[in-house]
Design a protein around this motif. Structure first.
Motif, PDB file in Angstrom:
ATOM      1  N   LEU A  65       0.818  -1.210   0.000  1.00 40.34           N
ATOM      2  CA  LEU A  65       0.000   0.000   0.000  1.00 40.34           C
ATOM      3  C   LEU A  65       0.853   1.261   0.000  1.00 40.34           C
ATOM      4  N   ASP A  66       1.990   1.232   0.698  1.00 40.47           N
ATOM      5  CA  ASP A  66       2.912   2.370   0.647  1.00 40.47           C
ATOM      6  C   ASP A  66       3.373   2.626  -0.788  1.00 40.47           C
ATOM      7  N   ARG A  67       3.743   1.550  -1.506  1.00 41.06           N
ATOM      8  CA  ARG A  67       4.183   1.682  -2.908  1.00 41.06           C
ATOM      9  C   ARG A  67       3.058   2.215  -3.785  1.00 41.06           C
ATOM     10  N   LEU A  68       1.877   1.630  -3.635  1.00 42.55           N
ATOM     11  CA  LEU A  68       0.748   2.039  -4.476  1.00 42.55           C
ATOM     12  C   LEU A  68       0.319   3.476  -4.181  1.00 42.55           C
ATOM     13  N   GLU A  69       0.388   3.867  -2.924  1.00 42.36           N
ATOM     14  CA  GLU A  69       0.030   5.235  -2.568  1.00 42.36           C
ATOM     15  C   GLU A  69       1.094   6.208  -3.088  1.00 42.36           C
ATOM     16  N   ALA A  70       2.359   5.845  -2.966  1.00 41.77           N
ATOM     17  CA  ALA A  70       3.441   6.708  -3.467  1.00 41.77           C
ATOM     18  C   ALA A  70       3.339   6.884  -4.985  1.00 41.77           C
ATOM     19  N   GLY A  71       2.879   5.843  -5.663  1.00 36.32           N
ATOM     20  CA  GLY A  71       2.700   5.925  -7.113  1.00 36.32           C
ATOM     21  C   GLY A  71       1.374   6.536  -7.528  1.00 36.32           C
ATOM     22  N   ARG A  72       0.618   7.015  -6.553  1.00 35.73           N
ATOM     23  CA  ARG A  72      -0.679   7.652  -6.778  1.00 35.73           C
ATOM     24  C   ARG A  72      -1.694   6.706  -7.432  1.00 35.73           C
ATOM     25  N   HIS A  73      -1.625   5.422  -7.039  1.00 35.59           N
ATOM     26  CA  HIS A  73      -2.573   4.428  -7.548  1.00 35.59           C
ATOM     27  C   HIS A  73      -3.725   4.205  -6.577  1.00 35.59           C
ATOM     28  N   VAL A  74      -3.484   4.409  -5.278  1.00 36.94           N
ATOM     29  CA  VAL A  74      -4.534   4.208  -4.273  1.00 36.94           C
ATOM     30  C   VAL A  74      -4.514   5.343  -3.262  1.00 36.94           C
ATOM     31  N   THR A  75      -5.625   5.438  -2.560  1.00 32.04           N
ATOM     32  CA  THR A  75      -5.710   6.351  -1.422  1.00 32.04           C
ATOM     33  C   THR A  75      -6.172   5.537  -0.218  1.00 32.04           C
ATOM     34  N   ARG A  76      -5.791   6.017   0.957  1.00 30.11           N
ATOM     35  CA  ARG A  76      -6.235   5.404   2.215  1.00 30.11           C
ATOM     36  C   ARG A  76      -7.132   6.431   2.905  1.00 30.11           C
ATOM     37  N   ALA A  77      -8.236   5.938   3.404  1.00 24.84           N
ATOM     38  CA  ALA A  77      -9.180   6.810   4.105  1.00 24.84           C
ATOM     39  C   ALA A  77      -9.727   6.045   5.309  1.00 24.84           C
ATOM     40  N   PRO A  78     -10.280   6.756   6.268  1.00 22.61           N
ATOM     41  CA  PRO A  78     -10.894   6.045   7.396  1.00 22.61           C
ATOM     42  C   PRO A  78     -12.035   5.148   6.891  1.00 22.61           C
ATOM     43  N   HIS A  79     -12.150   3.984   7.470  1.00 18.30           N
ATOM     44  CA  HIS A  79     -13.230   3.057   7.127  1.00 18.30           C
ATOM     45  C   HIS A  79     -14.551   3.708   7.533  1.00 18.30           C
ATOM     46  N   PRO A  80     -15.600   3.595   6.725  1.00 15.93           N
ATOM     47  CA  PRO A  80     -16.859   4.286   7.052  1.00 15.93           C
ATOM     48  C   PRO A  80     -17.586   3.754   8.287  1.00 15.93           C
ATOM     49  N   THR A  81     -17.328   2.493   8.676  1.00 10.05           N
ATOM     50  CA  THR A  81     -18.055   1.934   9.825  1.00 10.05           C
ATOM     51  C   THR A  81     -17.150   1.332  10.896  1.00 10.05           C
ATOM     52  N   ASP A  82     -15.881   1.162  10.606  1.00  8.21           N
ATOM     53  CA  ASP A  82     -14.955   0.543  11.564  1.00  8.21           C
ATOM     54  C   ASP A  82     -13.781   1.494  11.775  1.00  8.21           C
ATOM     55  N   ARG A  83     -13.816   2.224  12.869  1.00  5.67           N
ATOM     56  CA  ARG A  83     -12.788   3.252  13.077  1.00  5.67           C
ATOM     57  C   ARG A  83     -11.395   2.673  13.297  1.00  5.67           C
ATOM     58  N   ARG A  84     -11.291   1.347  13.497  1.00  2.55           N
ATOM     59  CA  ARG A  84      -9.981   0.720  13.668  1.00  2.55           C
ATOM     60  C   ARG A  84      -9.329   0.367  12.333  1.00  2.55           C
ATOM     61  N   SER A  85     -10.058   0.520  11.250  1.00  2.00           N
ATOM     62  CA  SER A  85      -9.549   0.070   9.956  1.00  2.00           C
ATOM     63  C   SER A  85      -9.519   1.199   8.935  1.00  2.00           C
ATOM     64  N   LEU A  86      -8.912   0.905   7.813  1.00  2.00           N
ATOM     65  CA  LEU A  86      -8.824   1.857   6.702  1.00  2.00           C
ATOM     66  C   LEU A  86      -9.625   1.332   5.518  1.00  2.00           C
ATOM     67  N   ALA A  87     -10.059   2.246   4.683  1.00  2.00           N
ATOM     68  CA  ALA A  87     -10.689   1.905   3.408  1.00  2.00           C
ATOM     69  C   ALA A  87      -9.690   2.270   2.314  1.00  2.00           C
ATOM     70  N   ILE A  88      -9.398   1.310   1.456  1.00  2.00           N
ATOM     71  CA  ILE A  88      -8.442   1.527   0.368  1.00  2.00           C
ATOM     72  C   ILE A  88      -9.221   1.688  -0.928  1.00  2.00           C
ATOM     73  N   GLU A  89      -8.899   2.742  -1.674  1.00  2.00           N
ATOM     74  CA  GLU A  89      -9.587   2.990  -2.947  1.00  2.00           C
ATOM     75  C   GLU A  89      -8.570   3.258  -4.041  1.00  2.00           C
ATOM     76  N   VAL A  90      -8.908   2.833  -5.243  1.00  2.00           N
ATOM     77  CA  VAL A  90      -8.080   3.088  -6.422  1.00  2.00           C
ATOM     78  C   VAL A  90      -8.357   4.507  -6.888  1.00  2.00           C
ATOM     79  N   THR A  91      -7.296   5.213  -7.291  1.00  4.77           N
ATOM     80  CA  THR A  91      -7.497   6.574  -7.792  1.00  4.77           C
ATOM     81  C   THR A  91      -8.188   6.527  -9.149  1.00  4.77           C
TER      82      THR A  91
END
Length: 186
Positions: free
Chosen positions: A108-134
């Protein structure tokens, strides 16, 4: 045997048991006619050409997007999941790829650095992240891998229902050959 080579070009035979197993130590074929044997070898050669074409296409996509195989597999999964309205977590990616959470973080670090994905707070689980493709990566994937998939879909759609059933049964049986036998493990 089917041969696709340029005149004068040497070709290594990969699937002909007559040449590779002349004493029938592994491949029993004495019950087959020459015509049947040629047809079987033709199917195996066609499968090999398909695998090579698929490998070249995947390699070209990876080079174009400057990504490794695992990164591309992750993006394919993310795009499919997002299309289905799923929220993708790092844990889901790790499970899909069969990698550790530490490896997933690096991916995920590689994909985020390459601007392929973003990380955001999970909409229902505050302990997790939601990963989305740009949007840009989604567009590039759609134009390359997506178009190739559409062409394959059209080929399969052109088959009759009975032909699709035969092809499906064939691939399921071939998949079974990739499972280790008890003799293979010993």
């Amino acid at each position: 045997m089917v041969s696709r080579k340029a005149p004068g070009e040497a070709r290594v035979v990969l699937h002909d048991p007559v040449r590779l197993d002349p004493d029938q130590e592994i491949v029993r074929r004495s019950h087959l006619s020459d015509e049947d044997l040629a047809g079987i070898v033709g199917v195996l050669d066609a499968m090999h050409r398909w695998r090579e074409a698929e490998r070249r296409m995947n390699e070209a996509s990876r080079r174009y997007m400057k990504l490794g195989d695992t990164d591309m597999r992750a993006l394919r999964m993310l795009i499919a999941a997002q299309r289905q309205g799923m929220v993708v977590t790092p844990g889901l990616i790790a499970a899909h790829l069969g990698i550790s959470s530490a490896s997933t973080t690096k991916l995920l670090d590689r994909l985020e650095a390459g601007r392929h994905v973003t990380r955001a707070p999970h909409p229902t689980d505050r302990r997790s992240l939601a990963i989305e493709v740009t949007e840009e990566t989604r567009r590039v994937a759609r134009e390359s891998v997506g178009r190739s998939h559409a062409r394959r879909f059209d080929v399969v759609a052109g088959l009759s229902p009975s032909e699709r059933g035969a092809v499906t049964a064939f691939f399921e049986a071939m998949t079974e050959t990739a499972q280790p036998d008890a003799d293979d493990v010993a």
